[in-house]
Design a protein around this motif. Structure first.
Motif, mmCIF file in Angstrom:
data_model
loop_
_atom_site.group_PDB
_atom_site.id
_atom_site.type_symbol
_atom_site.label_atom_id
_atom_site.label_comp_id
_atom_site.label_asym_id
_atom_site.label_seq_id
_atom_site.Cartn_x
_atom_site.Cartn_y
_atom_site.Cartn_z
ATOM 1 N N GLY A 1 3.278 3.823 -2.601
ATOM 2 C CA GLY A 1 3.790 4.201 -3.915
ATOM 3 C C GLY A 1 4.924 5.184 -3.764
ATOM 4 N N LEU A 2 5.650 5.405 -4.836
ATOM 5 C CA LEU A 2 6.760 6.350 -4.803
ATOM 6 C C LEU A 2 6.230 7.779 -4.801
ATOM 7 N N VAL A 3 7.094 8.713 -4.379
ATOM 8 C CA VAL A 3 6.750 10.128 -4.485
ATOM 9 C C VAL A 3 6.468 10.450 -5.943
ATOM 10 N N GLY A 4 5.347 11.128 -6.220
ATOM 11 C CA GLY A 4 4.976 11.459 -7.594
ATOM 12 C C GLY A 4 4.105 10.426 -8.259
ATOM 13 N N SER B 1 1.280 6.858 2.897
ATOM 14 C CA SER B 1 2.554 6.907 3.604
ATOM 15 C C SER B 1 3.678 6.388 2.716
ATOM 16 N N SER B 2 4.859 7.013 2.864
ATOM 17 C CA SER B 2 6.046 6.567 2.138
ATOM 18 C C SER B 2 6.813 5.516 2.927
ATOM 19 N N GLU B 3 6.435 5.317 4.192
ATOM 20 C CA GLU B 3 7.121 4.344 5.034
ATOM 21 C C GLU B 3 6.387 3.011 4.985
ATOM 22 N N MET B 4 7.014 2.014 4.383
ATOM 23 C CA MET B 4 6.347 0.725 4.201
ATOM 24 C C MET B 4 6.031 0.041 5.528
ATOM 25 N N GLN B 5 6.919 0.189 6.517
ATOM 26 C CA GLN B 5 6.645 -0.398 7.832
ATOM 27 C C GLN B 5 5.382 0.208 8.432
ATOM 28 N N GLU B 6 5.188 1.500 8.207
ATOM 29 C CA GLU B 6 3.997 2.187 8.708
ATOM 30 C C GLU B 6 2.740 1.667 8.010
ATOM 31 N N ILE B 7 2.810 1.557 6.689
ATOM 32 C CA ILE B 7 1.674 1.043 5.921
ATOM 33 C C ILE B 7 1.280 -0.346 6.419
ATOM 34 N N SER C 1 3.324 -7.009 1.910
ATOM 35 C CA SER C 1 4.735 -7.159 2.286
ATOM 36 C C SER C 1 5.553 -6.062 1.622
ATOM 37 N N GLU C 2 6.734 -5.790 2.186
ATOM 38 C CA GLU C 2 7.614 -4.769 1.605
ATOM 39 C C GLU C 2 7.981 -5.136 0.174
ATOM 40 N N GLU C 3 8.237 -6.420 -0.054
ATOM 41 C CA GLU C 3 8.653 -6.856 -1.390
ATOM 42 C C GLU C 3 7.554 -6.591 -2.413
ATOM 43 N N ASN C 4 6.313 -6.963 -2.075
ATOM 44 C CA ASN C 4 5.215 -6.766 -3.021
ATOM 45 C C ASN C 4 4.935 -5.291 -3.270
ATOM 46 N N ILE C 5 4.931 -4.507 -2.188
ATOM 47 C CA ILE C 5 4.679 -3.065 -2.337
ATOM 48 C C ILE C 5 5.735 -2.437 -3.240
ATOM 49 N N ALA C 6 7.000 -2.761 -2.982
ATOM 50 C CA ALA C 6 8.096 -2.191 -3.778
ATOM 51 C C ALA C 6 8.002 -2.629 -5.236
ATOM 52 N N GLN C 7 7.706 -3.890 -5.471
ATOM 53 C CA GLN C 7 7.637 -4.399 -6.837
ATOM 54 C C GLN C 7 6.540 -3.693 -7.634
ATOM 55 N N TYR C 8 5.362 -3.594 -7.047
ATOM 56 C CA TYR C 8 4.253 -2.951 -7.773
ATOM 57 C C TYR C 8 4.486 -1.454 -7.939
ATOM 58 N N ALA C 9 5.159 -0.826 -6.963
ATOM 59 C CA ALA C 9 5.404 0.614 -7.031
ATOM 60 C C ALA C 9 6.424 0.961 -8.097
ATOM 61 N N ILE C 10 7.379 0.040 -8.319
ATOM 62 C CA ILE C 10 8.503 0.329 -9.202
ATOM 63 C C ILE C 10 8.356 -0.304 -10.578
ATOM 64 N N ASN C 11 7.890 -1.557 -10.617
ATOM 65 C CA ASN C 11 7.986 -2.357 -11.828
ATOM 66 C C ASN C 11 6.628 -2.603 -12.454
ATOM 67 N N GLU C 12 6.384 -1.939 -13.564
ATOM 68 C CA GLU C 12 5.094 -2.103 -14.246
ATOM 69 C C GLU C 12 4.896 -3.536 -14.710
#
Length: 500
Positions: free
Chosen positions: A287-290, A453-459, A484-495
């Motif tokens: 997830g994003l910071v905060g 972790s904030s690093e998706m590769q690490e997660i 995947s990076e795409e799924n993690i980013a999408q769920y973290a950013i886009n409700e």
């Protein structure tokens, strides 16, 4: 000879009988972003301290635009057009942006008797307009986001018409979006022919914004490379002096439930969350910071007070959830900020390792030194602490070794649930690999492991399953190929993505 903006030749710094750096050459041309890369202890900080005038070299020559600089103190560096932006931002929270920009260098009037606040404000506005016009110079700096505070640090450097700006781990507290903004600012500085010295352990940043890199190992320069000609693997190999083996994720998850979190929440910071972790499982939280990730871990560890929900370990509820009861139940937290929350700098490795259950090593209020030493030697030997010196003050160790001691603390306490918050922040790539191995070792031993972790590769590297948080709530649970990076980013950013 090339037209160098900065040239450091034969730089040597000796402490006692130990050479922190020896014969190092480092050069940067105008408008270049030059990475300084190496493991912790390689000599990067020493070279930056010399460049910024904090330390004086025992040997070597520094030249700026062809002129030899006698570097005696930070003022010498500033007068030469060298500015330093530290990992831990240097400001006074209660003062305004403009006041912070002019700390130690005020514009004065009436023969220096009074600060010319109006002139400072106008100058601050002019500089900030180039970088981020949305920042109000009258605003108390504590009200700004971390990324904006970093922009103010860059603005302060430009006040002195800095020709060279050194950035030490500038993105350690930034979100990916905020890093994008910093990358844009660095591109603007390049166009102004400002030279950037960039220190980071994050390879994706190095490859995105840097032109060349000087690689250091054991206090010496081992190579200067063009970034576009390299791969992450080739640079890491030069850093550590060997090929870094790529290890695929191994799963040790069993059917036995260790940790159960049920409707755990704290107001708007963490909305009621429910999940479980099995023995041998590594659960990643992205997830994003905060987004509430750190706050969730602190609730589980009993550091913050919950407003709802329960925590169970091995089927038993922790009544009156606080730090003491969480530790007794077998929960241990490796915090995000090691230096402030994880260690006592002036105490030994052994004492820091024993903190959660010091009563195991005392009698009538006195420490049983032999018992503590035996336990510390066994645990820290298993965790490959190097050098294996349990009497050394932990504040003198590298970030990676400090992290090993904090992990060892919970191993010694017979912890069942390990909570890791940004376990490799500020740790070099070689040490990162060791931390990943330790996490997998804990899983193999049947522990329940939760990693923020904030690093998706690490997660993706260490997790069996991933929870993605957004605005205080768990937005998604990902398993298998869905991680995947795409799924993690999408769920973290886009409700909206969460509602598909």
């Amino acid at each position: 000879m090339e037209n160098y903006r900065l040239s450091m030749q034969g730089m040597t710094k000796i402490y006692g009988s130990v050479a922190a750096i020896e014969g190092v050459n480092f050069s940067v041309v105008p408008g270049e972003v030059h990475a300084l890369i190496g493991e912790n202890g390689a000599g990067k900080s020493t070279l930056l301290n010399i460049l910024s005038g904090v330390r004086e070299a025992n040997a070597g020559e520094i030249m700026v635009d062809g002129n030899v600089i006698k570097m005696k103190n930070p003022l010498s560096a500033r007068q030469a057009g060298i500015a330093m932006i530290h990992q831990e931002l240097q400001h006074v929270p209660e003062l305004s942006v403009a006041q912070n920009m002019f700390l130690g260098r005020p514009i004065t009037q009436y023969k220096g008797l009074f600060v010319n606040k109006k002139a400072q404000l106008e100058r601050a506005k002019t500089i900030l307009k180039q970088l981020d016009p949305s920042i109000n110079p009258d605003e108390p700096i504590k009200n700004l986001k971390v990324a904006q505070q970093q922009i103010v640090e860059i603005a302060r450097a430009l006040l002195d018409d800095a020709k060279i700006i050194a950035m030490d781990e500038p993105t350690s507290s930034l979100t990916p979006t905020e890093f994008d903004r910093l990358a844009e600012l660095i591109a603007d500085l390049k166009s102004m022919k400002v030279s950037i010295v960039y220190v980071s352990h994050k390879m994706n940043e190095i490859f995105r914004i840097c032109d060349r890199a000087t690689i250091m190992r054991d206090g010496r320069q081992v190579g200067v490379v063009n970034i576009r000609d390299e791969t992450e693997e080739s640079i890491v190999s030069k850093m550590i002096g060997r090929k870094l083996e790529k290890v695929q994720h191994q799963s040790f998850m069993t059917d036995k439930q260790i940790l159960k979190v049920e409707d755990l929440g704290r107001g708007k910071d963490v909305l009621p969350a429910s999940f479980s972790v099995q023995a041998g499982e590594v659960l990643g939280i992205a997830g994003l910071v905060g987004s509430g990730r750190t706050e969730l871990l602190k609730l589980i560890a009993g550091i913050d007070h919950k407003t709802s929900g329960s925590v169970y370990v091995n089927g038993e509820q922790i009544h009156k959830l606080n730090v003491s009861n969480a530790i007794k139940a077998g929960i241990g937290l490796v915090p995000e900020d090691r230096k402030k929350e994880g260690i006592i700098k002036q105490r030994s490795v052994a004492v820091n390792m024993a903190l959660p259950k010091m009563h195991n090593y005392t009698r009538n209020g006195f420490i049983k030194k032999s018992k503590l030493a035996d336990a510390a030697m066994q645990v820290m030997s298993d965790l490959k602490l190097r050098p294996l010196d349990i009497e050394k003050h932990i504040g003198l160790l590298s970030g990676g070794n400090q992290q090993k001691v904090i992990i060892g603390r919970w191993v010694a306490a017979d912890t069942k649930v390990f909570l890791f918050d940004e376990p490799t922040r500020g740790i070099d790539i070689g040490a990162k690999s060791e931390i990943y191995n330790l996490i997998e070792k804990l899983a193999k031993e049947g522990k329940a492991v939760v990693v923020v972790s904030s690093e998706m590769q690490e997660i993706m590297r260490i997790s069996d399953r991933v929870l993605v948080m957004r605005q205080g709530k768990i937005a998604a649970e990902l398993t298998g190929d869905d991680i995947s990076e795409e799924n993690i980013a999408q769920y973290a950013i886009n409700e909206a993505f969460n509602k598909k």
